[in-house]
Write a protein that holds these residues in place. Sequence first.
Motif, mmCIF file in Angstrom:
data_model
loop_
_atom_site.group_PDB
_atom_site.id
_atom_site.type_symbol
_atom_site.label_atom_id
_atom_site.label_comp_id
_atom_site.label_asym_id
_atom_site.label_seq_id
_atom_site.Cartn_x
_atom_site.Cartn_y
_atom_site.Cartn_z
ATOM 1 N N SER A 10 0.835 -1.194 -0.062
ATOM 2 C CA SER A 10 0.005 0.162 0.056
ATOM 3 C C SER A 10 0.923 1.227 0.147
ATOM 4 C CB SER A 10 -0.873 0.025 1.065
ATOM 5 O OG SER A 10 -0.133 0.008 2.690
ATOM 6 N N SER A 14 -0.092 3.879 -2.882
ATOM 7 C CA SER A 14 -1.026 4.920 -2.484
ATOM 8 C C SER A 14 -0.419 6.270 -2.148
ATOM 9 C CB SER A 14 -1.804 4.611 -1.081
ATOM 10 O OG SER A 14 -0.966 4.063 0.068
ATOM 11 N N GLN A 138 -7.175 5.291 0.105
ATOM 12 C CA GLN A 138 -6.080 5.103 -0.591
ATOM 13 C C GLN A 138 -6.021 5.263 -2.301
ATOM 14 O OE1 GLN A 138 -4.605 1.564 1.831
ATOM 15 N NE2 GLN A 138 -2.985 2.687 2.107
#
Length: 223
Positions: A10, A14, A138
């Motif tokens: 992530s 993101s 995100q």
Amino acid sequence: MASCQPSSLSEDLSPQLSSSGLIEDEEIPGPSAPWVEPNPPPESPGWKRDWLTALEEEIAAEAEDIWVVESLSGLKMKLKKQRVSSVLPEHHEVFNRLLEDPVVKKFLAWDKNLRVSDKYLLSMVIAYFSRAGLFSWQYQRIHFFIALYLASDMEEDNQAPKQAIFSFLYGKNRTQRPLFHKLRFQFVRSMGWKTRVSREECEEIQAYDPEHWVWGRDRTLIP
């Protein structure tokens, strides 16, 4: 649920938070955008080979089937398979939020012949969001275009139209394209290499909100 557990990637996929706690997202992406590295590393020589190997080893992306009772007659029981979809309302909400992004709006308006963004390819974007394992907040513009690029890879014979994605993201700047492909690879890996989306799943996604304007983007209706 994939969206409830953040992927280990992530941080790569993101944007970063500013000191004020707000997501920094430029209207027109460029080198200063939070998901763009100032000096992206060159791809390793085996990157393309690894990508192809991963696709060859890909597992079909249908959600797991469960057996449910269809009917009972005395001691006899008739069972049928029922698909369990991994797409949740929050994934539709993310998709709707990104449709309001100015660059996404311009891109969809440009693609009048629906060569890159017909209703089935857009359905696949939602399916990919459900598999990638990021929190809803995100997902940003870059994820929309990565997912759309992947959908075109999977379903379209003519690959040329998808190149327009780069023009809308980067203008005439070609130096960011290697980074896009790096992020694309990471995105697919976060989905467990599950990039196939069945027509049945696309239609289930569309049935969630059948009156949504985006499902009117049907190639069969173009003269």
